[in-house]
Design an enzyme around this catalytic site. Structure first.
Site, PDB file in Angstrom:
ATOM      1  N   LYS A 144      -8.049   0.573  -5.390  1.00 31.06           N
ATOM      2  CA  LYS A 144      -9.417   0.149  -4.786  1.00 31.06           C
ATOM      3  C   LYS A 144     -10.533   1.025  -5.086  1.00 31.06           C
ATOM      4  CE  LYS A 144      -6.934  -1.035  -0.483  1.00 31.06           C
ATOM      5  NZ  LYS A 144      -7.202  -2.806  -0.363  1.00 31.06           N
ATOM      6  N   ASP A 171       1.034  -1.113  -0.048  1.00 29.13           N
ATOM      7  CA  ASP A 171       0.265   0.150  -0.176  1.00 29.13           C
ATOM      8  C   ASP A 171       0.840   1.220   0.245  1.00 29.13           C
ATOM      9  OD1 ASP A 171      -2.305  -1.363   0.275  1.00 29.13           O
ATOM     10  OD2 ASP A 171      -2.868  -0.773   2.306  1.00 29.13           O
TER      11      ASP A 171
END
Lengths: 295, 189
Positions: free
Chosen positions: A82, A25
């Site tokens: 996402k 991430d």
């Protein structure tokens, strides 16, 4: 020469190429470059890591396209992003930006409490979270080209990642022991498409690559998940919420490759600085558990 | 025969499966000693930056380079092609530099541009169904490099002596003809 894009083989194939690797991430181009330099196989571009989403609360949505673009420009490895569960327009936007994989993620606030995205209708491949075999097969039935066991994102606590991986693999093993007459009942019990249940019963593996996610914070955590049989790992808050992201990122990559070599894991685990502080999952209330999102 | 597949990251299993289906022994190579005892080497698909960094950090890059330079028959697919190349355009990364080509990474675009297609290959009677995933292209090659297949006029399968490199993934289809090419160059030696 007739070329076909967006096929199953091409979508699932990219996930095959990520095997044995770490997906990190990142929230800005600088972090993306650190991840690439450490040896990440891909980055997940998002505005807030799960640990911050937990602290700050509110609705968590798709990231700013400008920020995703800046990360795409910064690195040569694949960039994922996402979309909210069921939010197919966010997914359309991400596809138009040219992200390499869309994560339909429980870490964001769900947009549809019944349905996930119809992933077959996209050229871009999707990865989805799962806590067990039935959930994984429902997502694959909707077109997911890669699965990640959910764990509990933003906690730095690996226990749910372990539970989900063990559950998934245990259920697959049990499926292979059933005879043909028992498969329909198994499909009913798992609430999963019969054809996929039969395929898994025959092959003994998921038809797509499966990574572990949610709570991996140390090199030993990553190696643990690899020894439990996953194909690779996602590390969310664990790297950039730690004391020394450069060193920790590199160490987690190396431990993921040499996951069966304790002497290497010991070597890379030395002097990593502080791990993310973390939250004991046992202290979270039911509605705070992200893994419960998704249906 | 014993065929090593560099196993730092990527689709190692798929290559091992093809090798084993051809009746040979596949060996996942993670340590430099494992390079000593193999008759051929495969560098798989994966992320070339990741594989290159790990090979460098764990002291595999130079030993591999040496073995290939000495004539070890080698096949590289996708990331493997990049790692074998002398140079890449646009990026700076660890390379084996044993194959006299310059490679453009992600030459077809992003994942949405990844594709599969039937490819005519020099020396093969029937087309080869090739899977290209964020694939590289050969931008330039020296005269010593034989071009075996092209897409849009640019090389995607090349051979230089004992080294074969494909920008696609023969390990993802049930067609083992490119792996057989590698094995036949072991026999020739």
């Amino acid at each position: 020469m007739e070329a076909q894009t967006g096929s199953d083989r091409v979508k699932r194939g990219l996930a095959e190429m990520l095997k044995g690797g770490v997906i990190m991430d990142v929230v800005n181009p600088e972090q993306a470059r650190i991840a690439e330099e450490a040896g990440a196989v891909a980055v997940m571009a998002l505005e807030r890591v799960p640990a911050d989403i937990r602290v700050q609360g509110g609705v968590a949505r798709m990231s700013d396209p400008d920020m995703i673009q800046s990360i795409q420009d910064a690195v040569s490895i694949p960039v994922m992003a996402k979309a909210r569960i069921g939010h197919f327009v966010e997914a359309q936007v991400l596809e138009s930006l040219g992200v390499d994989y869309v994560d339909e993620s429980e870490v964001l606030t769900p947009a549809d409490m019944d349905n996930h995205i119809d992933k077959w209708s996209f050229t871009v491949p999707f990865v989805c979270g799962a806590t067990n075999l039935g959930e994984a097969l429902r997502r694959i039935g909707e077109g997911a080209a890669m699965i990640r066991t959910k764990g509990e994102a933003g906690t730095g606590d690996v226990k749910e990642a372990v539970t989900h991986a063990r559950t998934l693999h245990g259920e697959i093993r049990r499926l292979t022991t059933l005879d043909d007459a028992e498969l329909m009942a198994a499909a009913r019990d798992h609430r999963a498409p019969y054809e996929l249940v039969r395929e898994v019963a025959e092959t003994g593996v998921l038809p797509v690559v499966n990574f572990a996610a949610g709570g991996i914070a140390t090199p030993a955590d990553a190696a643990l998940m690899m020894q439990l049989g996953v194909d690779g790992v996602f590390v969310g808050s664990g790297i950039f919420k730690s004391g020394n992201p450069e060193v920790r990122a590199k160490a987690i990559v190396e431990a993921t490759t040499y996951y069966r070599d304790p002497s290497i894991i010991a070597k890379v685990s030395r002097n990593l600085g502080e791990a993310m502080v973390g939250i004991n999952i046992g202290e979270l209330r039911g509605e705070e558990l992200l893994a419960n999102r998704g249906w | 025969m014993r065929v090593g597949v560099l196993a730092l990251q990527g689709d190692v299993r798929e290559h091992l499966d093809v090798i084993e289906s051809l009746g040979h022994q596949g060996i996942a190579v993670k340590y430099r000693e494992e390079l000593d005892n193999i008759d051929a080497l495969i560098i798989p698909g994966g992320e070339s930056t990741t594989i290159g960094k790990l090979a460098d950090r764990f002291d595999l890059l130079e030993p591999m380079k040496k073995r290939i330079a000495e004539g070890l028959p080698t096949l590289g697919t996708c990331a493997g092609m990049i790692l074998l190349a002398k140079a890449t355009t646009g990026t700076r990364q660890n390379l084996l530099a044993e194959l006299d080509i310059t490679v453009e990474r992600n030459a077809f675009g992003r994942q949405i541009d990844s594709f599969e297609a039937d490819l005519d290959i020099k020396g093969l009677d029937e087309p080869f169904h090739a899977v290209f995933i964020r694939a590289p292209l050969v931008q330039s090659a020296s005269d010593d490099v034989e071009v075996l297949a092209v897409v849009d006029g640019r090389p995607v399968l090349v051979r230089q002596d004992h080294i074969i490199a494909a920008s696609f993934h023969p390990e993802l289809t049930k067609d083992d003809r490119i792996h057989r090419m590698l094995m036949s160059s072991v026999v020739e030696r």
